[in-house]
Design an enzyme around this catalytic site. Structure first.
Site, mmCIF file in Angstrom:
data_model
loop_
_atom_site.group_PDB
_atom_site.id
_atom_site.type_symbol
_atom_site.label_atom_id
_atom_site.label_comp_id
_atom_site.label_asym_id
_atom_site.label_seq_id
_atom_site.Cartn_x
_atom_site.Cartn_y
_atom_site.Cartn_z
ATOM 1 C CD GLU A 42 -2.088 1.363 3.008
ATOM 2 O OE1 GLU A 42 -2.298 2.482 3.530
ATOM 3 O OE2 GLU A 42 -2.321 0.289 3.597
ATOM 4 C CE LYS A 136 -7.101 1.530 7.898
ATOM 5 N NZ LYS A 136 -6.149 2.477 7.257
ATOM 6 N N GLY A 165 -0.189 -0.406 14.794
ATOM 7 C CA GLY A 165 0.559 -0.987 15.897
ATOM 8 C C GLY A 165 0.838 -2.466 15.769
#
Length: 216
Positions: A42, A136, A165
């Protein structure tokens, strides 16, 4: 094509997130993680940069020309113009930090895979009903396992990806919660490693991530 990309994402389980990395450095990074077994990347729009549309479009075009047959996507996509620019540059999936019904539907109209971001059950279900292929859950690292379990339990029919994270230390734990896949940023696209040209270590990190995913 969108169904093929969706299947590929489910098989690969991981999308590498690249922020503010362009040109030869981006190409070298993609080569390194590909050697380590990770194919999906991405390229994000840096919303603070007034030239982000041009930079991200050029990066996607370069990747599609250099790595024929691979599926690249655009991230941090907030506007229709950014969706269209990514599509024109050869992006196969659109990833956003938020749930925007217009962006989801426009992405699907153009035949791309839609991966909007969401945090609450209402946002997740809204994104799903609007046509998102995956949702997401973001930011996972801050939300914590207890919250994620409670949110996912009643809506486990929706394919979700963990982003925010995620690293090699907690990857297995997040996958055990029932995620379809993950997005990984700095643990892969590490600024220090890039600046030191340590692409061998980047390759090794990709390989370790691939091994963890193969066992989950």
């Amino acid at each position: 094509m969108a169904q093929e990309i969706q299947t590929l994402i489910e098989q690969q389980k991981v999308i590498a997130i690249c922020r503010k990395v362009y040109g030869a450095e981006l190409s070298a990074f993609v080569s390194a993680i590909e050697r380590g077994g990770i194919q999906l990347v991405e390229v994000t729009f840096d919303q603070q940069d007034p030239h982000c549309v041009q930079k991200t479009s050029e990066a996607l075009q370069m990747l599609n020309e250099t790595f024929s047959g691979r599926a690249f996507g655009a991230g941090t996509v907030l506007t229709r113009d950014q969706v269209k620019a990514a599509y024109d540059a050869g992006a196969k999936y659109i990833i956003s930090p938020n749930t925007d019904i217009e962006i989801i539907r426009y992405t699907k109209d153009l035949g791309m895979v839609s991966i909007p971001g969401a945090m609450t059950p209402s946002e997740i279900i809204t994104a799903h009903h609007a046509g998102a292929d995956f949702v997401k859950l973001f930011p996972c690292g801050s939300l914590g396992a207890a919250y994620i379990k409670e949110v996912m339990a009643p809506i486990n029919h929706i394919k979700m990806m963990a982003v925010g994270g995620i690293n090699m230390e907690n990857l297995a734990a997040f996958m055990s919660l029932g995620f379809t896949g993950v997005g990984i940023g700095s643990s892969l696209c590490n600024r220090k490693l890039l600046s030191e040209n340590r692409f061998d270590q980047i390759e090794e990190n990709a390989r370790r991530i691939r091994e963890i995913l193969s066992n989950n």
